[in-house]
Design a protein around this motif. Structure first.
Motif, mmCIF file in Angstrom:
data_model
loop_
_atom_site.group_PDB
_atom_site.id
_atom_site.type_symbol
_atom_site.label_atom_id
_atom_site.label_comp_id
_atom_site.label_asym_id
_atom_site.label_seq_id
_atom_site.Cartn_x
_atom_site.Cartn_y
_atom_site.Cartn_z
ATOM 1 N N ASN A 94 0.828 -1.212 0.000
ATOM 2 C CA ASN A 94 0.000 0.000 0.000
ATOM 3 C C ASN A 94 0.860 1.259 0.000
ATOM 4 O O ASN A 94 0.545 2.249 -0.678
ATOM 5 N N GLU A 95 1.956 1.228 0.755
ATOM 6 C CA GLU A 95 2.843 2.393 0.796
ATOM 7 C C GLU A 95 3.562 2.590 -0.533
ATOM 8 O O GLU A 95 3.772 3.722 -0.976
ATOM 9 N N LEU A 96 3.940 1.492 -1.187
ATOM 10 C CA LEU A 96 4.585 1.602 -2.497
ATOM 11 C C LEU A 96 3.628 2.165 -3.538
ATOM 12 O O LEU A 96 4.036 2.906 -4.437
ATOM 13 N N GLN A 97 2.361 1.809 -3.426
ATOM 14 C CA GLN A 97 1.373 2.348 -4.350
ATOM 15 C C GLN A 97 1.250 3.857 -4.207
ATOM 16 O O GLN A 97 1.016 4.575 -5.185
ATOM 17 N N GLU A 98 1.404 4.353 -2.985
ATOM 18 C CA GLU A 98 1.324 5.796 -2.753
ATOM 19 C C GLU A 98 2.616 6.500 -3.175
ATOM 20 O O GLU A 98 2.579 7.591 -3.742
ATOM 21 N N LEU A 99 3.762 5.885 -2.918
ATOM 22 C CA LEU A 99 5.048 6.514 -3.245
ATOM 23 C C LEU A 99 5.313 6.517 -4.750
ATOM 24 O O LEU A 99 5.940 7.447 -5.263
ATOM 25 N N ARG A 100 4.890 5.469 -5.456
ATOM 26 C CA ARG A 100 5.139 5.318 -6.897
ATOM 27 C C ARG A 100 6.611 5.585 -7.224
ATOM 28 O O ARG A 100 6.958 6.558 -7.910
ATOM 29 N N PRO A 101 7.525 4.726 -6.733
ATOM 30 C CA PRO A 101 8.967 4.964 -6.928
ATOM 31 C C PRO A 101 9.416 4.919 -8.379
ATOM 32 O O PRO A 101 10.433 5.512 -8.732
ATOM 33 N N TYR A 102 8.663 4.230 -9.260
ATOM 34 C CA TYR A 102 9.036 4.112 -10.663
ATOM 35 C C TYR A 102 8.162 4.963 -11.582
ATOM 36 O O TYR A 102 8.093 4.722 -12.775
ATOM 37 N N GLY A 103 7.488 5.936 -11.013
ATOM 38 C CA GLY A 103 6.652 6.793 -11.834
ATOM 39 C C GLY A 103 5.437 6.067 -12.376
ATOM 40 O O GLY A 103 4.626 5.530 -11.619
ATOM 41 N N ASP A 104 5.307 6.029 -13.699
ATOM 42 C CA ASP A 104 4.159 5.382 -14.334
ATOM 43 C C ASP A 104 4.265 3.862 -14.356
ATOM 44 O O ASP A 104 3.292 3.176 -14.685
ATOM 45 N N THR A 105 5.435 3.323 -14.057
ATOM 46 C CA THR A 105 5.612 1.866 -14.024
ATOM 47 C C THR A 105 4.997 1.317 -12.735
ATOM 48 O O THR A 105 5.448 1.658 -11.638
ATOM 49 N N SER A 106 3.983 0.509 -12.879
ATOM 50 C CA SER A 106 3.275 -0.016 -11.716
ATOM 51 C C SER A 106 3.985 -1.221 -11.115
ATOM 52 O O SER A 106 4.785 -1.889 -11.771
ATOM 53 N N ILE A 107 3.696 -1.495 -9.869
ATOM 54 C CA ILE A 107 4.246 -2.634 -9.148
ATOM 55 C C ILE A 107 3.106 -3.613 -8.880
ATOM 56 O O ILE A 107 2.062 -3.234 -8.358
ATOM 57 N N CYS A 108 3.299 -4.856 -9.255
ATOM 58 C CA CYS A 108 2.282 -5.886 -9.071
ATOM 59 C C CYS A 108 2.554 -6.665 -7.787
ATOM 60 O O CYS A 108 3.707 -6.869 -7.409
ATOM 61 N N LYS A 109 1.494 -7.091 -7.154
ATOM 62 C CA LYS A 109 1.616 -7.862 -5.918
ATOM 63 C C LYS A 109 1.253 -9.320 -6.167
ATOM 64 O O LYS A 109 0.220 -9.614 -6.763
ATOM 65 N N GLU A 110 2.130 -10.222 -5.737
ATOM 66 C CA GLU A 110 1.873 -11.660 -5.770
ATOM 67 C C GLU A 110 1.753 -12.148 -4.329
ATOM 68 O O GLU A 110 2.565 -11.786 -3.479
ATOM 69 N N GLU A 111 0.732 -12.936 -4.063
ATOM 70 C CA GLU A 111 0.497 -13.408 -2.707
ATOM 71 C C GLU A 111 1.434 -14.559 -2.359
ATOM 72 O O GLU A 111 1.760 -15.401 -3.201
ATOM 73 N N CYS A 112 1.855 -14.596 -1.109
ATOM 74 C CA CYS A 112 2.609 -15.736 -0.584
ATOM 75 C C CYS A 112 1.615 -16.843 -0.279
ATOM 76 O O CYS A 112 0.682 -16.656 0.514
ATOM 77 N N THR A 113 1.768 -17.994 -0.918
ATOM 78 C CA THR A 113 0.796 -19.076 -0.759
ATOM 79 C C THR A 113 0.702 -19.574 0.682
ATOM 80 O O THR A 113 -0.362 -20.001 1.131
ATOM 81 N N ASN A 114 1.806 -19.497 1.403
ATOM 82 C CA ASN A 114 1.780 -19.937 2.799
ATOM 83 C C ASN A 114 0.860 -19.058 3.637
ATOM 84 O O ASN A 114 0.110 -19.548 4.486
ATOM 85 N N HIS A 115 0.923 -17.740 3.396
ATOM 86 C CA HIS A 115 0.103 -16.817 4.175
ATOM 87 C C HIS A 115 -1.351 -16.827 3.715
ATOM 88 O O HIS A 115 -2.264 -16.659 4.521
ATOM 89 N N VAL A 116 -1.578 -17.013 2.413
ATOM 90 C CA VAL A 116 -2.948 -17.078 1.911
ATOM 91 C C VAL A 116 -3.687 -18.257 2.527
ATOM 92 O O VAL A 116 -4.859 -18.160 2.899
ATOM 93 N N SER A 117 -2.990 -19.391 2.636
ATOM 94 C CA SER A 117 -3.640 -20.588 3.186
ATOM 95 C C SER A 117 -4.048 -20.384 4.639
ATOM 96 O O SER A 117 -5.019 -20.995 5.110
#
Length: 301
Positions: free
Chosen positions: A26-49
């Motif tokens: 969430n903080e990276l989405q607000e900071l946008r360190p790469y400008g228009d290049t978005s950052i995708c989130k992949e879930e950790c399967t251990n934590h999702v379970s």
């Protein structure tokens, strides 16, 4: 990405493997360190379970307050051991690296319908077929035999009354938005492993200066990537030599670590770890219930 004088230029980390308890994304989405290049989130399967186990335990507690009993010793009840088993099935499905969201969703719902099947209402339409199927019902049909009774055939079986209540949790955890982030079957195991290696040399619960943390991290990364003999390269960079005894001791440690890793990968060792983890989970939930509730919620953010 390109290299300039041996240094990576333009390198960008556009994928973040994290869990639902981490605010970093969430903080990276607000900071946008790469400008228009978005950052995708992949879930950790251990934590999702873990969310399935948390959801089912919360469901049992919430229904108990309404006067509805889902747990207990009655056949088909939602016990702590059964919740741990359903969570294990959910984890296997999520970590299977499915090609599409629909395929992953089908694998998860297969475990639900198989567990909620009864003699009067068998629901094995999603279970694999054939003589080598893990589903006892479809396997019997493949051999041309009458399917045996569901009673005591599945350790994860739940009654129709419980299944009706549990369905809502499965619907929430098979949402396309969530499963889309689980298709790659990624985990944070590598991160946790290197963190453990660093903390063994510089415990995080004790204060340490920056220089000590940097030294501990350098040694840990070298040991993590190249083994104990990496210390030889480090000392040579510092202008110090390493004797034959130290080198032999490092090789001996690396050999012992490899043997432990190979032993940990055996089927027997994996089964023992699963049984121990289930026992610990049940004990923790009983303790938290006595203490008045948990202080950590999986998928809290």
């Amino acid at each position: 990405m390109c290299r300039k004088n041996g240094v990576c230029v333009g390198l960008r980390y556009t994928t973040l493997v994290a869990d639902g308890d981490c605010k970093t994304f969430n903080e990276l989405q607000e900071l946008r360190p790469y400008g228009d290049t978005s950052i995708c989130k992949e879930e950790c399967t251990n934590h999702v379970s873990k969310r399935l186990g948390t959801g089912l335990r919360n469901l049992v507690a919430a229904e108990s307050k309404r006067g509805t009993t889902l747990g207990g010793r009655k056949q088909g009840s939602l016990t702590q051991a059964k919740i741990a088993l359903l969570q294990s099935h959910y984890k296997k499905a999520v970590a299977s690296k499915s090609a599409t969201v629909g395929e992953l969703s089908k694998k998860i719902w297969t475990t639900f319908y198989h567990a909620s099947s009864t003699d009067c209402n068998p629901q094995h339409h999603l279970c694999p077929t054939g003589t080598r199927s893990w589903c006892f019902y479809n396997r019997a049909l493949a051999f041309g035999k009458d399917p045996p009774s569901h009673k005591n055939r599945s350790s994860s079986s739940i009654s129709p009354h419980v299944a009706e209540k549990v369905r809502g949790v499965y619907e929430r955890l098979t949402a396309p938005e969530l499963l889309q982030r689980c298709l790659k079957g990624l985990t944070q195991n590598a991160n946790e492993a290197i963190h453990s290696t660093i903390w063994s040399r510089c415990p995080k619960h004790l204060f340490a200066g920056r220089r000590r943390v940097e030294i501990a991290t350098t040694i840990a990364v070298g040991n993590f990537n190249s083994g104990s003999t990496s210390l030889r390269e480090l000392t040579e960079e510092c202008g110090c030599g390493v004797g034959k005894i130290s080198i032999a001791h490092g090789l001996k440690r690396d050999f012992a670590r490899i043997k432990r890793a190979e032993k940990a990968e055996t089927v027997e060792a994996k089964r023992r770890r699963v049984d121990m983890a289930r026992a610990v989970t049940v004990a923790q939930q009983e303790f938290l219930a006595a203490e008045g509730g948990p202080s950590y919620i999986s998928g809290g953010f």
